[in-house]
Design a protein around this motif. Structure first.
Motif, mmCIF file in Angstrom:
data_model
loop_
_atom_site.group_PDB
_atom_site.id
_atom_site.type_symbol
_atom_site.label_atom_id
_atom_site.label_comp_id
_atom_site.label_asym_id
_atom_site.label_seq_id
_atom_site.Cartn_x
_atom_site.Cartn_y
_atom_site.Cartn_z
ATOM 1 N N LEU A 177 0.454 -1.453 0.178
ATOM 2 C CA LEU A 177 -0.151 0.102 -0.116
ATOM 3 C C LEU A 177 1.093 1.633 -0.277
ATOM 4 O O LEU A 177 1.099 1.454 1.168
ATOM 5 N N PRO A 178 1.756 1.505 -0.951
ATOM 6 C CA PRO A 178 1.867 2.519 -1.675
ATOM 7 C C PRO A 178 1.141 4.166 -1.276
ATOM 8 O O PRO A 178 0.171 3.966 -1.915
ATOM 9 N N LEU A 179 1.422 5.152 0.125
ATOM 10 C CA LEU A 179 0.907 5.778 -0.636
ATOM 11 C C LEU A 179 0.479 6.856 -1.450
ATOM 12 O O LEU A 179 -0.572 7.643 -1.792
ATOM 13 N N PRO A 180 1.748 7.446 -2.023
ATOM 14 C CA PRO A 180 1.652 7.602 -3.605
ATOM 15 C C PRO A 180 0.114 7.120 -4.218
ATOM 16 O O PRO A 180 -0.377 8.383 -4.606
ATOM 17 N N LEU A 181 0.512 6.314 -4.356
ATOM 18 C CA LEU A 181 -0.451 5.469 -5.589
ATOM 19 C C LEU A 181 -2.109 5.522 -4.830
ATOM 20 O O LEU A 181 -2.514 6.098 -5.808
ATOM 21 N N LEU A 182 -2.128 5.651 -3.434
ATOM 22 C CA LEU A 182 -3.445 5.607 -3.125
ATOM 23 C C LEU A 182 -3.932 7.058 -3.080
ATOM 24 O O LEU A 182 -5.128 7.300 -3.190
ATOM 25 N N VAL A 188 -8.335 10.481 -9.010
ATOM 26 C CA VAL A 188 -8.841 10.232 -10.093
ATOM 27 C C VAL A 188 -10.075 9.139 -10.170
ATOM 28 O O VAL A 188 -10.695 9.810 -10.935
ATOM 29 N N ASP A 189 -10.353 8.775 -9.126
ATOM 30 C CA ASP A 189 -11.555 8.209 -9.011
ATOM 31 C C ASP A 189 -12.195 8.018 -7.198
ATOM 32 O O ASP A 189 -11.686 7.758 -5.937
ATOM 33 N N PRO A 190 -12.756 9.384 -7.016
ATOM 34 C CA PRO A 190 -13.049 10.288 -5.842
ATOM 35 C C PRO A 190 -14.827 9.274 -4.984
ATOM 36 O O PRO A 190 -14.018 9.876 -3.882
ATOM 37 N N SER A 191 -14.798 8.750 -5.961
ATOM 38 C CA SER A 191 -16.398 8.125 -5.066
ATOM 39 C C SER A 191 -15.267 6.362 -4.382
ATOM 40 O O SER A 191 -16.354 6.469 -4.198
ATOM 41 N N GLY A 192 -13.948 6.464 -5.254
ATOM 42 C CA GLY A 192 -13.829 4.566 -4.785
ATOM 43 C C GLY A 192 -13.136 4.845 -2.845
ATOM 44 O O GLY A 192 -13.370 5.884 -1.759
ATOM 45 N N ALA A 196 -10.505 6.895 2.060
ATOM 46 C CA ALA A 196 -10.528 6.437 3.222
ATOM 47 C C ALA A 196 -9.411 5.660 3.760
ATOM 48 O O ALA A 196 -8.623 4.860 4.469
ATOM 49 N N MET A 197 -8.816 4.480 2.113
ATOM 50 C CA MET A 197 -7.912 3.597 1.835
ATOM 51 C C MET A 197 -6.699 4.168 2.362
ATOM 52 O O MET A 197 -5.606 3.589 3.404
#
Length: 377
Positions: A177-182, A188-192, A196-197
């Motif tokens: 779980l790299p923070l930059p990717l999340l 790009v997917d604000p409803s995803g 929270a992750m």
């Protein structure tokens, strides 16, 4: 020369580098013309979803469009990436000698890196087909690899199958779980589930390390919180080294990264004490075992830079540089005895860690990557 945005213009700041000899060497040894990234250090001569996704990120950082396209095409055609299923994590020589998928289960960290590389390639190279593919893959991750885990909230399983550890218990891997990717996915997917992750990922990194050392694997129990994974392993080693790597390359402006670095500060002290990263650490007792390979030293370069350990940083960088110079003077054709010290995994860790220190790429606080070839734009 233009210095990287967000870095102080001092002697430690990295100017935009010209070329990336470590990527060129890796590509010659491990990336076939058809885009398969091969790990020759194992009997299966395997290609994994990890190797393919990492290869795409490095190709993007190197502005190597042809290899990026070939690696993605091979991954799509042979692992299933980009279809209506997640990519198989392992492909190689099967029993009987034929080559193909060995294990069809997916590895979620690779799925994130695939999606990230595609999204950032679409942005940097202005290629909308990559955006479409990246968003489709991200949708598959949400549908198959994300679970709501009690108070932890939505969290990434290591894969779609095999990581339920009992009723309201899950086996997790903090290095996935790299923070930059999340951060980028949240944009790009604000409803995803990504915003929270991000919070859950920081909790995972900080609360699963009772002695300040990240574990390879940990159990999350919805009623009891994080528990050592005594069934599989309580060690921090070849997976966990990436936790420090990702925390090191995360932009200092990320509001959660300081807490992660503080929680894992004992690793800096261990490197100072042993003059190298330990190969294994019992995360319950804090006891180290063995000296880590050269890839561990390379992986910790961003961490040592971020935590202000200047002397340890200089010592580990000198070690990496010396080993690389010695290794690179010898002939290393593809498949030669697993490539010695700079085998597949050590080379990957070096590309991420030493590459970052050299200025080959940077993440901003929102998770976007700026490669060296774009840093002066």
């Amino acid at each position: 020369m233009t210095l990287w945005p967000g870095l102080a213009a001092d002697a430690a700041a990295q100017a935009c580098p010209a070329g990336w000899p470590q990527w060129d060497a890796f590509a010659r040894r491990h990336v076939q013309a058809d885009g398969r990234v091969v790990d020759f250090s194992v009997p299966e001569q395997q290609s994994t979803s990890e190797s393919q996704s990492y290869g795409m990120f490095f190709a993007l950082a190197a502005n190597d469009r042809a290899r990026f396209a070939a690696i993605w095409r091979w991954s799509r055609d042979n692992l299933g990436a980009g279809s209506d299923k997640l990519p198989a994590w392992q492909w190689g020589r099967r029993e009987g000698g034929s080559f193909g998928v060995i294990d069809p289960n997916a590895a979620s960290d690779a799925d994130l890196w695939f999606a990230y590389a595609l999204l950032e390639a679409a942005r940097l190279w202005q290629m909308p087909d990559y955006l479409k593919a990246g968003m489709a893959l991200l949708g598959q991750v949400k549908a198959q690899e994300v679970r709501v885990m009690g108070d932890l909230g939505p969290m990434l399983l290591p894969g779609p199958v095999g990581f339920e550890a009992g009723r309201e218990r899950w086996r997790l891997n903090p290095s996935y779980l790299p923070l930059p990717l999340l951060r980028r996915f949240a944009a790009v997917d604000p409803s995803g589930p990504w915003t929270a992750m991000v919070q859950g990922a920081a909790r995972l990194a900080t609360q699963s390390a009772p002695q300040g050392f990240a574990p390879d694997w940990v159990i999350y129990d919805a009623g009891k919180g994080f528990q050592p994974d005594s069934e599989r392993s309580v060690l921090g080693s070849y997976d966990a080294i990436r936790v420090y790597l990702w925390a090191g390359v995360t932009n200092d402006g990320d509001p959660l990264v300081a807490a992660v670095r503080n929680a894992l500060a004992p690793m800096t002290r261990a490197v100072v004490s042993y003059a190298a990263p330990p190969e294994k650490i019992n995360t319950v007792t804090g006891a180290p075992e063995g000296r880590g390979p050269i890839g561990f030293s390379a992986a910790l370069l961003p961490w040592l830079k971020a935590t202000g350990a200047a002397d340890a940083l200089a010592a580990q960088e000198a070690l990496v540089r010396e080993k690389w110079q010695t290794w690179s003077r010898a002939a290393h054709p593809a498949g030669a005895a697993g490539d010695g010290e700079f085998n597949y995994y050590n080379s990957v860790l070096s590309l991420f860690g030493w590459g970052w220190l050299q200025g080959q790429y940077r993440f901003d606080a929102a998770g976007q990557v700026t490669p060296a070839w774009a840093c002066a734009a």
